[in-house]
Design a protein around this motif. Structure first.
Motif, PDB file in Angstrom:
ATOM      1  N   MET A 146      -8.583   4.089  14.311  1.00 60.93           N
ATOM      2  CA  MET A 146      -8.911   4.489  12.940  1.00 60.93           C
ATOM      3  C   MET A 146      -7.642   4.756  12.144  1.00 60.93           C
ATOM      4  O   MET A 146      -7.556   4.413  10.956  1.00 60.93           O
ATOM      5  CB  MET A 146      -9.821   5.715  12.969  1.00 60.93           C
ATOM      6  N   ARG A 147      -6.650   5.350  12.791  1.00 61.33           N
ATOM      7  CA  ARG A 147      -5.374   5.570  12.103  1.00 61.33           C
ATOM      8  C   ARG A 147      -4.721   4.228  11.765  1.00 61.33           C
ATOM      9  O   ARG A 147      -4.139   4.061  10.679  1.00 61.33           O
ATOM     10  CB  ARG A 147      -4.447   6.415  12.968  1.00 61.33           C
ATOM     11  N   TYR A 148      -4.793   3.286  12.701  1.00 65.69           N
ATOM     12  CA  TYR A 148      -4.214   1.958  12.468  1.00 65.69           C
ATOM     13  C   TYR A 148      -4.903   1.266  11.299  1.00 65.69           C
ATOM     14  O   TYR A 148      -4.245   0.651  10.447  1.00 65.69           O
ATOM     15  CB  TYR A 148      -4.336   1.123  13.733  1.00 65.69           C
ATOM     16  N   LEU A 149      -6.233   1.373  11.222  1.00 65.86           N
ATOM     17  CA  LEU A 149      -6.963   0.771  10.109  1.00 65.86           C
ATOM     18  C   LEU A 149      -6.580   1.411   8.781  1.00 65.86           C
ATOM     19  O   LEU A 149      -6.478   0.733   7.752  1.00 65.86           O
ATOM     20  CB  LEU A 149      -8.470   0.895  10.346  1.00 65.86           C
ATOM     21  N   ARG A 150      -6.365   2.732   8.802  1.00 65.85           N
ATOM     22  CA  ARG A 150      -5.954   3.409   7.565  1.00 65.85           C
ATOM     23  C   ARG A 150      -4.562   2.946   7.125  1.00 65.85           C
ATOM     24  O   ARG A 150      -4.299   2.786   5.935  1.00 65.85           O
ATOM     25  CB  ARG A 150      -5.970   4.926   7.764  1.00 65.85           C
ATOM     26  N   SER A 151      -3.689   2.692   8.103  1.00 64.92           N
ATOM     27  CA  SER A 151      -2.351   2.218   7.746  1.00 64.92           C
ATOM     28  C   SER A 151      -2.407   0.804   7.168  1.00 64.92           C
ATOM     29  O   SER A 151      -1.659   0.468   6.243  1.00 64.92           O
ATOM     30  CB  SER A 151      -1.433   2.258   8.972  1.00 64.92           C
ATOM     31  N   LEU A 152      -3.314  -0.027   7.699  1.00 62.63           N
ATOM     32  CA  LEU A 152      -3.484  -1.368   7.129  1.00 62.63           C
ATOM     33  C   LEU A 152      -4.027  -1.290   5.704  1.00 62.63           C
ATOM     34  O   LEU A 152      -3.583  -2.027   4.811  1.00 62.63           O
ATOM     35  CB  LEU A 152      -4.429  -2.191   7.996  1.00 62.63           C
ATOM     36  N   ARG A 153      -4.984  -0.394   5.488  1.00 61.38           N
ATOM     37  CA  ARG A 153      -5.548  -0.219   4.157  1.00 61.38           C
ATOM     38  C   ARG A 153      -4.478   0.266   3.175  1.00 61.38           C
ATOM     39  O   ARG A 153      -4.415  -0.179   2.021  1.00 61.38           O
ATOM     40  CB  ARG A 153      -6.707   0.772   4.214  1.00 61.38           C
ATOM     41  N   ALA A 155      -1.292  -0.349   3.419  1.00 62.69           N
ATOM     42  CA  ALA A 155      -0.366  -1.447   3.157  1.00 62.69           C
ATOM     43  C   ALA A 155      -0.949  -2.416   2.134  1.00 62.69           C
ATOM     44  O   ALA A 155      -0.235  -2.921   1.259  1.00 62.69           O
ATOM     45  CB  ALA A 155      -0.049  -2.170   4.460  1.00 62.69           C
ATOM     46  N   VAL A 156      -2.254  -2.667   2.228  1.00 63.34           N
ATOM     47  CA  VAL A 156      -2.902  -3.575   1.271  1.00 63.34           C
ATOM     48  C   VAL A 156      -2.916  -2.955  -0.122  1.00 63.34           C
ATOM     49  O   VAL A 156      -2.677  -3.622  -1.132  1.00 63.34           O
ATOM     50  CB  VAL A 156      -4.329  -3.913   1.739  1.00 63.34           C
ATOM     51  N   GLN A 157      -3.230  -1.668  -0.167  1.00 68.52           N
ATOM     52  CA  GLN A 157      -3.319  -0.967  -1.452  1.00 68.52           C
ATOM     53  C   GLN A 157      -1.955  -0.489  -1.950  1.00 68.52           C
ATOM     54  O   GLN A 157      -1.866   0.086  -3.038  1.00 68.52           O
ATOM     55  CB  GLN A 157      -4.272   0.228  -1.314  1.00 68.52           C
ATOM     56  N   LYS A 158      -0.910  -0.716  -1.115  1.00 66.31           N
ATOM     57  CA  LYS A 158       0.458  -0.330  -1.465  1.00 66.31           C
ATOM     58  C   LYS A 158       0.575   1.158  -1.766  1.00 66.31           C
ATOM     59  O   LYS A 158       1.182   1.592  -2.754  1.00 66.31           O
ATOM     60  CB  LYS A 158       0.956  -1.153  -2.655  1.00 66.31           C
TER      61      LYS A 158
END
Length: 205
Positions: A146-153, A155-158
């Motif tokens: 879940m933390r990894y998914l939040r970091s991807l989000r 990065a996408v949202q800058k």
């Protein structure tokens, strides 16, 4: 046939109508004895025409009719066959076979009963719980995912990503909630579907 030097149309005659049903069919649909002979005839005669001849017009039936073998050599019928065979093939008897269910014939293998077994795909929760030896390892793994998914989000949202640090109590609590939601969706899918329909219905009123 292979020894013939001149190309010509070849005809074969048989006094058994059931054989005429066998020959155009795939050999594998018949029992072994018939299948082997059909396969041999098909490979030997190729696309040559097979026709039906009545027993009375079949020279091969002379013996079964009680004709003395010694007399056969003097019979014109034995050497040239029925009279119509000496005229144009346009005037030959025509073979018209009535429609027939081949599976009902004595030498048919018949219909083979097939049974399919559907193997249920293991549920997501079953795969998750079987993958880890303890609930503690499972919840920590989910928390990291879940933390990894939040970091991807992020990065996408800058946006600023979360600092990398040990799992916190809120992280583990979120993992517990995620596992509960997965279990609820699988165990109470019908109930949740009804709830969603009611909510959607209420929102559209």
């Amino acid at each position: 046939m292979k020894s013939l030097k001149t190309a010509c149309e070849v005809f074969f005659w048989v006094d058994s109508t059931i054989v005429l049903y066998w020959l155009p069919s795939c050999p594998s649909r018949w029992k072994t004895f018939v299948a082997n002979r059909v396969s041999t005839i098909q490979s030997t005669t190729g696309s040559c025409s097979w026709q039906h001849v009545l027993g009375e017009s079949n020279p091969a039936d002379l013996i079964s009719r009680g004709v003395n073998p010694a007399d056969i050599v003097n019979l014109e019928f034995w050497w040239i066959g029925p009279q119509w065979l000496s005229v144009s093939s346009y005037h030959w008897p025509r073979t018209v076979l009535p429609a027939c269910d081949l599976s009902t014939m004595p030498e048919s293998k018949g219909n083979v009963a097939m049974m399919s077994v559907a193997v249920a795909e293991p549920s997501l929760s079953a795969r998750l719980f079987s993958r880890y030896s303890s609930f503690t390892k499972l919840r920590r793994s989910i928390a990291y995912w879940m933390r990894y998914l939040r970091s991807l989000r992020a990065a996408v949202q800058k946006t600023k990503p979360e600092p990398f640090e040990s799992l916190s109590t809120p992280d583990l609590r979120d993992a517990d909630l995620a596992l509960c939601r997965i279990a609820q969706r699988e165990m109470f899918s019908k109930e949740l579907s009804k709830i969603r329909r009611n909510v959607i219905s209420f929102q559209h009123r």
